[in-house]
Scaffold this motif. Structure first.
Motif, PDB file in Angstrom:
ATOM      1  N   GLY A  70       0.821  -1.203   0.000  1.00  0.00           N
ATOM      2  CA  GLY A  70       0.000   0.000   0.000  1.00  0.00           C
ATOM      3  C   GLY A  70       0.853   1.250   0.000  1.00  0.00           C
ATOM      4  N   ASP A  71       0.214   2.404  -0.207  1.00  0.00           N
ATOM      5  CA  ASP A  71       0.928   3.675  -0.272  1.00  0.00           C
ATOM      6  C   ASP A  71       1.268   4.202   1.122  1.00  0.00           C
ATOM      7  OD1 ASP A  71       0.540   3.440  -2.969  1.00  0.00           O
ATOM      8  OD2 ASP A  71      -1.079   4.910  -3.081  1.00  0.00           O
ATOM      9  N   LEU A  72       2.240   5.124   1.156  1.00  0.00           N
ATOM     10  CA  LEU A  72       2.740   5.654   2.422  1.00  0.00           C
ATOM     11  C   LEU A  72       1.939   6.872   2.884  1.00  0.00           C
ATOM     12  CD1 LEU A  72       6.592   5.342   1.784  1.00  0.00           C
ATOM     13  CD2 LEU A  72       5.107   3.801   3.067  1.00  0.00           C
ATOM     14  N   ASN A  73       0.643   6.651   3.117  1.00  0.00           N
ATOM     15  CA  ASN A  73      -0.173   7.706   3.708  1.00  0.00           C
ATOM     16  C   ASN A  73      -1.298   7.078   4.513  1.00  0.00           C
ATOM     17  OD1 ASN A  73      -3.015   7.948   2.362  1.00  0.00           O
ATOM     18  ND2 ASN A  73      -1.632   7.617   0.625  1.00  0.00           N
ATOM     19  N   GLU A  74      -1.809   7.858   5.426  1.00  0.00           N
ATOM     20  CA  GLU A  74      -3.050   7.518   6.108  1.00  0.00           C
ATOM     21  C   GLU A  74      -4.029   8.635   5.789  1.00  0.00           C
ATOM     22  OE1 GLU A  74      -2.723   7.562  10.402  1.00  0.00           O
ATOM     23  OE2 GLU A  74      -1.238   9.172  10.373  1.00  0.00           O
ATOM     24  N   ASN A  75      -5.303   8.311   5.745  1.00  0.00           N
ATOM     25  CA  ASN A  75      -6.254   9.338   5.343  1.00  0.00           C
ATOM     26  C   ASN A  75      -7.600   9.146   6.005  1.00  0.00           C
ATOM     27  OD1 ASN A  75      -8.087   7.823   3.277  1.00  0.00           O
ATOM     28  ND2 ASN A  75      -5.995   7.343   2.584  1.00  0.00           N
ATOM     29  N   TYR A  76      -8.389  10.191   5.925  1.00  0.00           N
ATOM     30  CA  TYR A  76      -9.738  10.164   6.499  1.00  0.00           C
ATOM     31  C   TYR A  76     -10.679  10.793   5.484  1.00  0.00           C
ATOM     32  CZ  TYR A  76     -13.505  10.410   9.932  1.00  0.00           C
ATOM     33  OH  TYR A  76     -14.690  10.224  10.603  1.00  0.00           O
ATOM     34  N   ASP A  78      10.106   0.027   2.857  1.00  0.00           N
ATOM     35  CA  ASP A  78       9.306   0.950   2.040  1.00  0.00           C
ATOM     36  C   ASP A  78      10.156   1.734   1.047  1.00  0.00           C
ATOM     37  OD1 ASP A  78       6.697   0.484   3.104  1.00  0.00           O
ATOM     38  OD2 ASP A  78       7.311   1.541   4.919  1.00  0.00           O
ATOM     39  N   ASP A  79      11.453   1.437   0.992  1.00  0.00           N
ATOM     40  CA  ASP A  79      12.316   2.168   0.076  1.00  0.00           C
ATOM     41  C   ASP A  79      11.849   1.978  -1.367  1.00  0.00           C
ATOM     42  OD1 ASP A  79      14.537   3.743  -0.648  1.00  0.00           O
ATOM     43  OD2 ASP A  79      15.669   1.942  -1.167  1.00  0.00           O
ATOM     44  N   GLY A  80      11.618   3.083  -2.058  1.00  0.00           N
ATOM     45  CA  GLY A  80      11.123   3.028  -3.420  1.00  0.00           C
ATOM     46  C   GLY A  80       9.616   3.203  -3.519  1.00  0.00           C
ATOM     47  N   ASN A  81       8.932   3.214  -2.381  1.00  0.00           N
ATOM     48  CA  ASN A  81       7.486   3.375  -2.394  1.00  0.00           C
ATOM     49  C   ASN A  81       7.113   4.868  -2.458  1.00  0.00           C
ATOM     50  OD1 ASN A  81       4.815   2.683  -2.346  1.00  0.00           O
ATOM     51  ND2 ASN A  81       4.776   1.973  -0.234  1.00  0.00           N
ATOM     52  N   TYR A  82       5.829   5.147  -2.677  1.00  0.00           N
ATOM     53  CA  TYR A  82       5.343   6.522  -2.821  1.00  0.00           C
ATOM     54  C   TYR A  82       4.328   6.877  -1.743  1.00  0.00           C
ATOM     55  CZ  TYR A  82       7.557   6.395  -7.385  1.00  0.00           C
ATOM     56  OH  TYR A  82       8.486   6.288  -8.392  1.00  0.00           O
ATOM     57  N   GLY A  83       4.256   8.165  -1.459  1.00  0.00           N
ATOM     58  CA  GLY A  83       3.213   8.638  -0.552  1.00  0.00           C
ATOM     59  C   GLY A  83       1.852   8.358  -1.145  1.00  0.00           C
ATOM     60  N   ALA A  84       1.729   8.585  -2.436  1.00  0.00           N
ATOM     61  CA  ALA A  84       0.537   8.198  -3.210  1.00  0.00           C
ATOM     62  C   ALA A  84       1.055   7.747  -4.566  1.00  0.00           C
ATOM     63  CB  ALA A  84      -0.437   9.357  -3.351  1.00  0.00           C
ATOM     64  N   THR A 134       4.641  21.534   1.805  1.00  0.00           N
ATOM     65  CA  THR A 134       5.683  20.520   1.666  1.00  0.00           C
ATOM     66  C   THR A 134       5.641  19.942   0.252  1.00  0.00           C
ATOM     67  OG1 THR A 134       5.435  19.956   4.005  1.00  0.00           O
ATOM     68  CG2 THR A 134       6.595  18.360   2.611  1.00  0.00           C
ATOM     69  N   PRO A 135       6.774  19.853  -0.434  1.00  0.00           N
ATOM     70  CA  PRO A 135       6.778  19.334  -1.813  1.00  0.00           C
ATOM     71  C   PRO A 135       6.450  17.853  -1.865  1.00  0.00           C
ATOM     72  CG  PRO A 135       9.018  19.646  -1.026  1.00  0.00           C
ATOM     73  CD  PRO A 135       8.122  20.250   0.019  1.00  0.00           C
ATOM     74  N   GLY A 136       6.293  17.349  -3.082  1.00  0.00           N
ATOM     75  CA  GLY A 136       6.036  15.921  -3.262  1.00  0.00           C
ATOM     76  C   GLY A 136       5.107  15.613  -4.417  1.00  0.00           C
ATOM     77  N   LEU A 137       4.164  16.523  -4.719  1.00  0.00           N
ATOM     78  CA  LEU A 137       3.213  16.277  -5.802  1.00  0.00           C
ATOM     79  C   LEU A 137       3.897  16.410  -7.154  1.00  0.00           C
ATOM     80  CD1 LEU A 137       0.317  15.782  -6.816  1.00  0.00           C
ATOM     81  CD2 LEU A 137      -0.068  18.257  -6.655  1.00  0.00           C
ATOM     82  N   GLN A 138       3.705  15.413  -8.014  1.00  0.00           N
ATOM     83  CA  GLN A 138       4.261  15.418  -9.360  1.00  0.00           C
ATOM     84  C   GLN A 138       3.205  14.969 -10.366  1.00  0.00           C
ATOM     85  OE1 GLN A 138       7.648  12.740  -9.139  1.00  0.00           O
ATOM     86  NE2 GLN A 138       9.037  14.387  -8.569  1.00  0.00           N
ATOM     87  N   ILE A 139       3.319  15.454 -11.606  1.00  0.00           N
ATOM     88  CA  ILE A 139       2.423  15.001 -12.668  1.00  0.00           C
ATOM     89  C   ILE A 139       3.230  14.465 -13.841  1.00  0.00           C
ATOM     90  CG2 ILE A 139       0.692  16.711 -11.987  1.00  0.00           C
ATOM     91  CD1 ILE A 139       1.309  18.248 -14.565  1.00  0.00           C
ATOM     92  N   CYS A 140       2.567  13.576 -14.598  1.00  0.00           N
ATOM     93  CA  CYS A 140       3.169  13.004 -15.802  1.00  0.00           C
ATOM     94  C   CYS A 140       2.189  13.244 -16.940  1.00  0.00           C
ATOM     95  CB  CYS A 140       3.429  11.513 -15.614  1.00  0.00           C
ATOM     96  SG  CYS A 140       4.044  10.679 -17.094  1.00  0.00           S
ATOM     97  N   ARG A 141       2.534  14.148 -17.840  1.00  0.00           N
ATOM     98  CA  ARG A 141       1.601  14.539 -18.903  1.00  0.00           C
ATOM     99  C   ARG A 141       1.551  13.529 -20.052  1.00  0.00           C
ATOM    100  NH1 ARG A 141       3.106  20.527 -20.393  1.00  0.00           N
ATOM    101  NH2 ARG A 141       5.107  20.106 -19.392  1.00  0.00           N
ATOM    102  N   GLU A 142       2.565  12.685 -20.159  1.00  0.00           N
ATOM    103  CA  GLU A 142       2.591  11.674 -21.223  1.00  0.00           C
ATOM    104  C   GLU A 142       2.856  10.307 -20.584  1.00  0.00           C
ATOM    105  OE1 GLU A 142       4.915  12.747 -24.751  1.00  0.00           O
ATOM    106  OE2 GLU A 142       5.102  14.758 -23.913  1.00  0.00           O
ATOM    107  N   LYS A 143       1.776   9.645 -20.159  1.00  0.00           N
ATOM    108  CA  LYS A 143       1.936   8.408 -19.398  1.00  0.00           C
ATOM    109  C   LYS A 143       2.505   7.260 -20.227  1.00  0.00           C
ATOM    110  CE  LYS A 143      -2.852   6.880 -20.118  1.00  0.00           C
ATOM    111  NZ  LYS A 143      -4.118   6.486 -19.448  1.00  0.00           N
ATOM    112  N   ASP A 144       2.373   7.335 -21.565  1.00  0.00           N
ATOM    113  CA  ASP A 144       2.875   6.253 -22.416  1.00  0.00           C
ATOM    114  C   ASP A 144       4.325   6.474 -22.857  1.00  0.00           C
ATOM    115  OD1 ASP A 144       0.438   4.889 -22.331  1.00  0.00           O
ATOM    116  OD2 ASP A 144      -0.386   6.132 -23.937  1.00  0.00           O
ATOM    117  N   VAL A 186       5.564  11.861  -4.173  1.00  0.00           N
ATOM    118  CA  VAL A 186       6.805  11.175  -3.810  1.00  0.00           C
ATOM    119  C   VAL A 186       7.099  11.406  -2.331  1.00  0.00           C
ATOM    120  CG1 VAL A 186       7.785  11.342  -6.131  1.00  0.00           C
ATOM    121  CG2 VAL A 186       8.240  13.154  -4.478  1.00  0.00           C
ATOM    122  N   ALA A 187       7.782  10.440  -1.735  1.00  0.00           N
ATOM    123  CA  ALA A 187       8.198  10.562  -0.350  1.00  0.00           C
ATOM    124  C   ALA A 187       9.446  11.438  -0.285  1.00  0.00           C
ATOM    125  CB  ALA A 187       8.491   9.184   0.227  1.00  0.00           C
ATOM    126  N   VAL A 188       9.377  12.510   0.490  1.00  0.00           N
ATOM    127  CA  VAL A 188      10.493  13.456   0.545  1.00  0.00           C
ATOM    128  C   VAL A 188      11.196  13.450   1.901  1.00  0.00           C
ATOM    129  CG1 VAL A 188       9.537  14.960  -1.227  1.00  0.00           C
ATOM    130  CG2 VAL A 188       8.911  15.352   1.171  1.00  0.00           C
TER     131      VAL A 188
END
Length: 296
Positions: free
Chosen positions: A96-102, A169-175, A192-202, A242-244
């Motif tokens: 699973g991802d490295l976050n907890e949520n509500y 968890d090395d190599g895992n992501y926050g989401a 806090t940084p960490g959010l990234q986008i990928c505009r060309e997933k292929d 990403v985990a920072v």
């Protein structure tokens, strides 16, 4: 950790919701939806509220695990999801991802937090009003009636990304990498940084770009259902956190249509040369299918 390497720099469009020039604002929104699937909004009406939400969020996540587990996620996917129990990318090798949520739907009574209910209710109402303003600009950009995108269903998700992780968890992501399921998402972050986008997933290898923090702005991204409506004219962009190595809080507000609404390609977004890429689908069925896959 996964976030050891920074992504490419990225300057997303900024849309001023206080602008009196609706045509210009709609044009900016359309350009952002076509080219990025992500943009910022300022003068949105929720300024200052996010800090109060982060404060209440912090109080909740600082509780002992047993206290949080008493509010464990129910069959409607509302409530607490512990660390590692949420997996957005099914192909990830991690549990699973490295976050907890509500996740909050209809505001419910939380006796341990006297300010919780009113704070969350006010943010929910304000974010919903902001989302409707953005959707009206999107409708204008597509030459539709301003109230075409009716999204009465909204969910608020409080997210906490712990700063420390185990060696396993090395190599895992926050989401892990995903696109959002609904129509529109509004995100507030604590800076806090960490959010990234990928505009060309292929593309191989994929190019990930950092979404930097703008004080007071909300980040807006297009969901899968809006992409389906527009036949991919608007993009539902792959993104991740990403985990920072630093604790991080964010608040995501998801707007969805009426569950019984059938989403199908807009006539203006298809033609004989460019037929619909997706079959019509009932909104509620699509959301349920995606959630089941996520939490199976």
């Amino acid at each position: 950790m996964a976030g050891a390497g920074a992504g490419e720099s990225l300057d997303l469009p900024v849309v001023d919701l206080a602008s009196s020039d609706l045509a210009a604002a709609a044009k900016s929104v359309r350009k952002a939806c076509v080219e990025y699937g992500f943009f910022y909004v300022v003068n949105h009406g929720a300024e200052g509220l996010a800090e109060k939400v982060f404060g209440e969020s912090s109080k909740f996540f600082e509780q002992p695990l047993g206290e949080k587990m008493a509010l464990l996620r129910n069959r409607n996917y509302l409530g607490y999801t512990p660390l590692g129990a949420d997996k957005l990318d099914a192909s990830s090798k991690f549990k699973g991802d490295l976050n907890e949520n509500y996740c909050i739907g209809p505001i419910r009574k939380e006796e341990n937090f006297p300010c919780w209910k009113e704070t969350m209710k006010l943010y929910h109402e304000t974010a919903l009003a902001t989302g409707k303003r953005i959707l009206s600009l999107i409708a204008l950009s597509l030459n539709l009636d301003v109230e075409f995108f009716d999204c009465p269903v909204a969910f608020l998700r409080l997210l906490h990304y712990p700063g420390e992780a185990n060696e396993s968890d090395d190599g895992n992501y926050g989401a892990s990498a995903h696109s959002d399921y609904g129509v529109l998402t509004l995100v507030a972050t604590d800076g806090t940084p960490g959010l990234q986008i990928c505009r060309e997933k292929d593309r191989c290898p994929q190019l990930w770009e950092d979404v930097h923090h703008i004080e007071g702005a909300l980040i807006v991204n297009i969901g899968d259902l809006l992409q389906r409506w527009t036949n991919c004219v608007f993009r539902s962009t792959l993104h991740r956190v990403v985990a920072v190595g630093k604790e991080r809080y964010s608040v995501a507000f998801f707007l969805h249509t009426n569950p019984d609404l059938v989403v199908q390609c807009l006539e203006s977004c298809c033609s004989e040369a460019c037929p619909p890429r997706f079959p019509p689908i009932r909104s509620g069925d699509y959301l349920e299918d995606r959630l089941r896959a996520r939490y199976k």
